[in-house]
Design a protein around this motif. Structure first.
Motif, short mmCIF file in Angstrom:
data_model
loop_
_atom_site.label_atom_id
_atom_site.label_comp_id
_atom_site.label_asym_id
_atom_site.label_seq_id
_atom_site.Cartn_x
_atom_site.Cartn_y
_atom_site.Cartn_z
N LEU A 1 0.83 -1.21 0.00
CA LEU A 1 0.00 0.00 0.00
C LEU A 1 0.87 1.26 0.00
CD1 LEU A 1 -2.83 -1.03 2.52
CD2 LEU A 1 -3.06 -0.67 0.05
N ASN A 2 1.91 1.25 0.84
CA ASN A 2 2.82 2.39 0.88
C ASN A 2 3.51 2.61 -0.46
OD1 ASN A 2 2.67 3.60 3.45
ND2 ASN A 2 3.68 1.82 4.35
N ASP A 3 3.98 1.51 -1.04
CA ASP A 3 4.69 1.59 -2.32
C ASP A 3 3.78 2.15 -3.41
OD1 ASP A 3 7.07 0.53 -4.06
OD2 ASP A 3 5.26 -0.26 -5.03
N CYS A 4 2.55 1.63 -3.43
CA CYS A 4 1.56 2.09 -4.42
C CYS A 4 1.30 3.59 -4.26
CB CYS A 4 0.25 1.36 -4.17
SG CYS A 4 -0.25 0.36 -5.51
N ALA A 5 1.02 3.99 -3.00
CA ALA A 5 0.69 5.39 -2.74
C ALA A 5 1.86 6.29 -3.11
CB ALA A 5 0.31 5.56 -1.26
N TYR A 6 3.06 5.89 -2.72
CA TYR A 6 4.24 6.70 -2.99
C TYR A 6 4.41 6.93 -4.50
CZ TYR A 6 9.18 7.73 -3.72
OH TYR A 6 10.36 8.28 -4.15
N GLU B 1 -5.60 13.09 -3.83
CA GLU B 1 -6.17 13.16 -2.48
C GLU B 1 -6.39 11.75 -1.92
OE1 GLU B 1 -9.76 15.47 -2.53
OE2 GLU B 1 -8.63 17.28 -3.08
N TYR B 2 -6.92 10.90 -2.78
CA TYR B 2 -7.17 9.51 -2.36
C TYR B 2 -5.88 8.86 -1.85
CZ TYR B 2 -8.02 4.49 -2.71
OH TYR B 2 -8.09 3.13 -2.44
N TRP B 3 -4.82 8.97 -2.66
CA TRP B 3 -3.57 8.30 -2.30
C TRP B 3 -2.92 8.93 -1.07
CZ3 TRP B 3 -2.97 3.67 -3.86
CH2 TRP B 3 -3.46 3.27 -5.10
N ARG B 4 -3.04 10.24 -0.95
CA ARG B 4 -2.49 10.89 0.25
C ARG B 4 -3.24 10.41 1.49
NH1 ARG B 4 -1.51 16.64 -2.67
NH2 ARG B 4 0.65 16.27 -3.26
N GLY B 5 -4.53 10.21 1.32
CA GLY B 5 -5.36 9.69 2.41
C GLY B 5 -4.89 8.29 2.82
N ILE B 6 -4.61 7.46 1.82
CA ILE B 6 -4.12 6.10 2.11
C ILE B 6 -2.83 6.19 2.93
CG2 ILE B 6 -3.03 4.06 1.02
CD1 ILE B 6 -5.86 3.85 0.42
N LEU B 7 -1.93 7.05 2.47
CA LEU B 7 -0.64 7.19 3.13
C LEU B 7 -0.82 7.62 4.59
CD1 LEU B 7 2.03 6.57 1.82
CD2 LEU B 7 2.31 8.97 1.26
N ARG B 8 -1.80 8.51 4.83
CA ARG B 8 -2.03 8.98 6.19
C ARG B 8 -2.64 7.88 7.07
NH1 ARG B 8 -3.81 13.68 3.69
NH2 ARG B 8 -5.96 12.97 3.81
N ARG B 9 -3.56 7.10 6.48
CA ARG B 9 -4.35 6.18 7.29
C ARG B 9 -3.73 4.79 7.46
NH1 ARG B 9 -8.81 5.17 4.27
NH2 ARG B 9 -8.20 6.54 2.63
N VAL B 10 -2.82 4.43 6.55
CA VAL B 10 -2.40 3.02 6.50
C VAL B 10 -1.84 2.51 7.83
CG1 VAL B 10 -0.08 3.45 5.52
CG2 VAL B 10 -1.23 1.29 5.08
N GLY B 11 -1.11 3.36 8.54
CA GLY B 11 -0.53 2.95 9.80
C GLY B 11 -1.58 2.62 10.86
N ARG B 12 -2.76 3.25 10.75
CA ARG B 12 -3.81 3.04 11.77
C ARG B 12 -4.83 1.99 11.36
NH1 ARG B 12 -3.89 8.68 11.19
NH2 ARG B 12 -5.97 8.58 10.31
N HIS C 1 -6.11 -5.32 4.17
CA HIS C 1 -6.39 -6.34 3.15
C HIS C 1 -7.48 -5.85 2.19
CE1 HIS C 1 -3.97 -9.41 5.23
NE2 HIS C 1 -4.00 -10.01 4.05
N GLU C 2 -8.53 -5.29 2.78
CA GLU C 2 -9.67 -4.87 1.96
C GLU C 2 -9.26 -3.73 1.02
OE1 GLU C 2 -12.79 -5.43 0.15
OE2 GLU C 2 -12.15 -6.87 1.68
N THR C 3 -8.46 -2.78 1.54
CA THR C 3 -8.01 -1.66 0.70
C THR C 3 -7.15 -2.20 -0.45
OG1 THR C 3 -7.96 -0.34 2.71
CG2 THR C 3 -6.87 0.59 0.77
N LEU C 4 -6.26 -3.11 -0.13
CA LEU C 4 -5.39 -3.66 -1.19
C LEU C 4 -6.23 -4.40 -2.22
CD1 LEU C 4 -2.36 -4.00 -1.99
CD2 LEU C 4 -2.49 -6.27 -0.98
N ARG C 5 -7.24 -5.13 -1.73
CA ARG C 5 -8.11 -5.88 -2.66
C ARG C 5 -8.81 -4.90 -3.62
NH1 ARG C 5 -10.11 -10.83 -1.98
NH2 ARG C 5 -9.78 -10.76 0.26
#
Lengths: 567, 312
Positions: A58-63, A82-93, A100-104
């Motif tokens: 997920l991090n690699d994709c967002a980056y 915006e979507y990808w920046r959101g992923i980057l912010r949220r992924v740790g939490r 798994h669902e996000t990656l799917r």
């Protein structure tokens, strides 16, 4: 919101096409399309089983997506950003399930974007009218007649050589992986037309995103089995989805086409260092089928596409010669996108017979073994051997990524040798080589770039040139007899004078900004060393063997052969 | 019951490999042209190549001049399931084709590898601690060789850089030969050190051209092997060089060292390959000229010593 580029146009589905039993496998593609996408997503999720690897993906994709989208100034790009920046912010939490669902979701979106389409109506239309359109472009004065009956003329301009019957036979028993050389964006069209004409099945193929920028070409590409390969998307996940997609399609028996050169040959030379990333999935597909008890052979079929003129020659060689050439990996503004160059291109072949010779080589299995007419793999002593033995240990077939990567690398070497052997020397390449060899002889001790500045200052007496042309041609014909290369019928049959006149006439019209070479007072003047280099590069591996016995020729030939060691 | 290990070649190296494998508890099938008998119960000798088809791992210990011919015969009995690993130090032709390339071309086997490093027949047969390196891109080949030979007295390292291992192994032989020559000529430790390190640098340049990795040449297959040769593991190349320095002909020197002439002729192959690629190989070129009688030792030494010393 769609995260990836929008899908090209499709025709409305008025009624479902039910394939007939005699239709090629690809006619079933649309009915399996959703299954294929699901299978790709399932495999990706299987690979990213551990939570840490999901987070990494997920991090690699967002980056990578953020880096890409930051360069694009549009409302769509801003929303995706915006979507990808959101992923980057949220992924740790995120919880494990959330990751798994996000990656799917991302994997499914990417897979749907990659997946191709096959519309039998478009295929029917294209096979009836595309030859006419192409032929009309070659002879605009007969446009109506050509549109109605274009195939005849095109037949003469694009010729086919090699074991066609055998390939047709093999495509009934197993999955054919067609791996041609790549020198022009016309390659896909020329191959598609030849497959249709020779009664071979249409193929599934990955086409660069740049080919989808023209809406008409994009429409045909997308509806004739092409899947989109967007080289700008650098995420690791995307590359794995492309591989998984290609593998699933091959496992299901869809004949496929890959250009192992990766991109059009910038130098004009036959590709030597091949990227078998996607074609390598042929090995994995074979192993996966065997591990499931399915005996569906995979056959690699090398092919060389040999043009007398290359539509994009000027841009390609310019790109090759630029130090920063590698940065311009995706060229979107070349001759391919300019219709007047197409017309000019097709109009220049009157003196040379074939525009293009497509030569198919002998098929081999995923382990580099030749196969017989029935499709059985043959050992070096001619014995039939089981290709399944290569993916088995102690009698049990298995899937092993490292093993299959090693097989794929070995396959790259086999393929590179086949390309050289199956090259068909065209008249323009022969003439360019002889002139370029004289240029090298006349500029001893200089490096390539210094030589390329000799524009219009090398003159070769016409008689000498014709003699050298004849001698070089004869040596090429001897190499052909030894099984090392092929020459076009025109080169083999015509006199040096006819070859030279035909080539100069062909060049004069198409490469018109600056002539490649011209005759003046009985001598030939080498005007454009860049294009001479481009056309002669096809003969580079053979240079020492086709040079004259005199020392100056031999030294020049060795220099030419050694040019491949330079950047 | 586990599958037997096959060894092709009944010479001293083949026999030593068979013994080393038997020592770690493997059943071994040893093929040789002439009927042989070895005292070890777990080693079965045969003159029939077809019997080797029962094995999975086949260790190919055939002198480089006979590699092609034996590979052709062996190929009739193998298929894609066999793992074929050679111990040859030779290279074929002016294109410097490796033995694994010959094996992959002339047999149906694709899962190939090369075993190299400080391996000599005498030490392998005895229980003396030593090490080896298996070069193969196939993980199952590495695993099978480690199982077949690795044990308390033999550490088996691995690398996917097969071509690097083969080039290093062959070219170190050439450096060892020139060191033998230099020792016989009475050169001191300083000169030997220069010869060894410049020889290895030259080997690395040639190896890189063929696709090898420089670090392989600094490892067991390159520097490690050379150290063992100089330390006196009884390497025939050192003796070959000494014999040549005493003025013996190629054939006489080879016979005295129990080596093959091809080991020395490799210098010419390397020189021709490097000339085409426009890479400097002063040691190989000098040795090749020396073998052809075009230059004296004094002239060669002078030529090498007066070359401009550049950055290492």
């Amino acid at each position: 919101m769609k995260l990836f580029p929008t899908r090209p146009l499709r025709l409305p589905r008025l009624r479902t096409y039910v394939p007939r039993p005699e239709d090629p496998k690809i006619f079933w593609f649309n009915s399996e399309r959703a299954d294929i996408v699901d299978e790709v997503v399932r495999r990706i999720m299987e690979r990213y089983d551990a939570e840490e690897s999901v987070e990494l993906a997920l991090n690699d994709c967002a980056y990578h997506e953020i880096r890409r989208l930051e360069q694009i100034k549009s409302e769509g790009a801003r929303r995706k950003l915006e979507y990808w920046r959101g992923i980057l912010r949220r992924v740790g939490r995120m919880s494990a399930e959330g990751k798994h669902e996000t990656l799917r979701e991302i994997a499914a979106d990417m897979s749907r974007d990659v997946a191709g389409n096959f519309d039998p109506r478009v295929y029917d239309f294209a096979s009836r009218f595309v030859p006419g359109v192409l032929t009309a472009a070659m002879n605009p004065s007969g446009i109506l007649k050509n549109l109605m009956n274009g195939g005849g003329r095109l037949d003469g301009l694009v010729t086919t050589e090699g074991p066609i019957d055998k390939i047709r036979q093999l495509s009934k028993r197993g999955t054919v992986v067609l791996v041609p050389t790549h020198s022009s964006n016309l390659d896909s069209i020329a191959i598609a037309w030849v497959l249709f004409r020779e009664g071979l099945s249409p193929v599934v193929y990955g086409a660069g995103k740049n080919l989808f920028t023209n809406p008409i070409i994009s429409f045909f590409m997308h509806n004739l089995g092409a899947y989109r390969v967007d080289r700008r998307i650098k995420a690791m996940l995307y590359k794995e989805i492309l591989k998984a997609y290609s593998c699933v399609v091959l496992e299901r028996g869809y004949h496929s086409l890959f250009f192992p050169g990766g991109t059009r040959s910038r130098s004009g030379a036959i590709e030597k260092h091949l990227k078998l990333g996607l074609a390598g999935t042929g090995v994995e597909a074979f192993a996966r089928n065997r591990a499931r008890g399915i005996d569906r052979p995979v056959y690699f079929v090398p092919a060389t596409i040999n043009y007398a003129l290359v539509l994009e020659a000027e841009t390609l060689i310019e790109d090759y010669l630029k130090e920063e050439g590698r940065a311009r990996y995706i060229i979107e503004d070349d001759e391919f996108s300019r219709i007047e160059r197409w017309i000019s291109f097709f109009n220049k072949f009157r003196g040379l017979e074939s525009v293009c010779v497509i030569r198919f080589g002998e098929p081999f299995d995923p382990f580099g073994n030749p196969v017989d007419e029935r499709g059985d793999s043959l050992a070096p002593d001619g014995r039939v051997i089981d290709p399944g033995s290569y993916v088995s240990r102690r009698g049990t077939p298995s899937v092993d990524a490292r093993r299959d990567a090693a097989y794929t690398r070995a396959l790259g070497k086999v393929l590179a040798e086949a390309y050289q052997r199956e090259t068909v020397v065209m008249p323009t390449q022969l003439v360019a080589h002889v002139i370029f060899r004289r240029l090298v002889r006349a500029t001893p001790g200089l490096d390539l770039f210094a030589r390329l500045r000799y524009r219009g200052s090398i003159a070769i007496p016409g008689d000498e040139l014709r003699t050298e042309l004849g001698e070089t041609r004869d040596r090429l014909v001897a190499l052909e007899a030894a099984g090392k290369v092929h020459v076009s019928n025109f080169v083999r049959r015509e006199s040096p004078t006819t070859i030279l006149d035909g080539v100069l006439e062909t060049w004069a019209g198409y490469h018109a900004t600056r002539p490649v070479a011209r005759m003046q007072s009985g001598s030939l003047i080498a005007e454009d060393p860049n294009l001479l280099l481009f056309y002669q590069n096809r003969l580079r591996p053979f240079a020492p063997e086709i040079a004259g016995d005199n020392e100056a020729d031999q030294i020049a030939a060795r220099e030419i052969a050694g040019m491949e060691h330079r950047p | 019951m586990s599958l037997p290990i096959a060894v092709v070649g009944g010479g001293s190296f083949g026999q030593s490999l068979a013994r080393a494998s038997a020592r770690v508890g493997q059943r071994v099938l040893l093929w040789s042209r002439r009927p042989r008998e070895l005292p070890e119960e777990s080693i079965t000798c045969t003159t029939e190549l077809r019997e080797l088809a029962d094995a999975e791992l086949v260790l190919f210990a055939v002198p480089s001049p006979h590699v092609g011919e034996v590979a052709d015969e062996l190929g009739h009995h193998l298929d894609g399931s066999h793992l074929l690993v050679h111990v040859s130090r030779g290279l074929v032709g002016d294109e410097l084709h490796t033995v694994s390339e010959v094996l992959a071309e002339r047999t149906p086997c694709r899962r190939v590898g090369a075993l190299a490093g400080p391996l000599v027949a005498k030490n392998l047969a005895s229980d003396e601690p030593s090490g080896a390196i298996i070069g193969s891109q196939f993980p199952e080949v590495v695993e099978a060789v480690s199982e077949a030979l690795g044990g308390p007295s033999l550490r088996v390292y691995s690398t996917p850089d097969l071509v690097g291992v083969e080039l290093a192994s062959a070219l170190v032989g050439l450096v060892a030969l020139s060191l033998g020559y230099a020792m016989q000529m009475g050169m001191g430790p300083g000169a030997l050190a220069v010869l060894a390190t410049r020889g290895l640098a030259e080997a690395t340049r040639v190896g890189e051209l063929r696709g090898g990795q420089p670090r392989t040449f600094a490892g067991l297959a390159g520097a490690g092997d050379l150290i063992a040769a100089v330390a006196g593991d009884g390497r025939p190349e050192i003796e070959f060089g000494r014999a040549l320095a005493q003025g013996l002909s190629l054939a006489e020197a080879a016979e005295r060292a129990d080596a093959y002439i091809e080991g020395a002729l490799l210098a010419g192959q390397v020189a021709a390959f490097a000339a085409r690629a426009r890479v400097e190989v002063p040691l190989s070129t000098g040795l090749a000229r020396l073998m052809r009688g075009e230059i004296s030792v004094a002239k060669l030494t002078e030529a090498l010593m007066t070359r401009p010393a550049t950055r290492e």
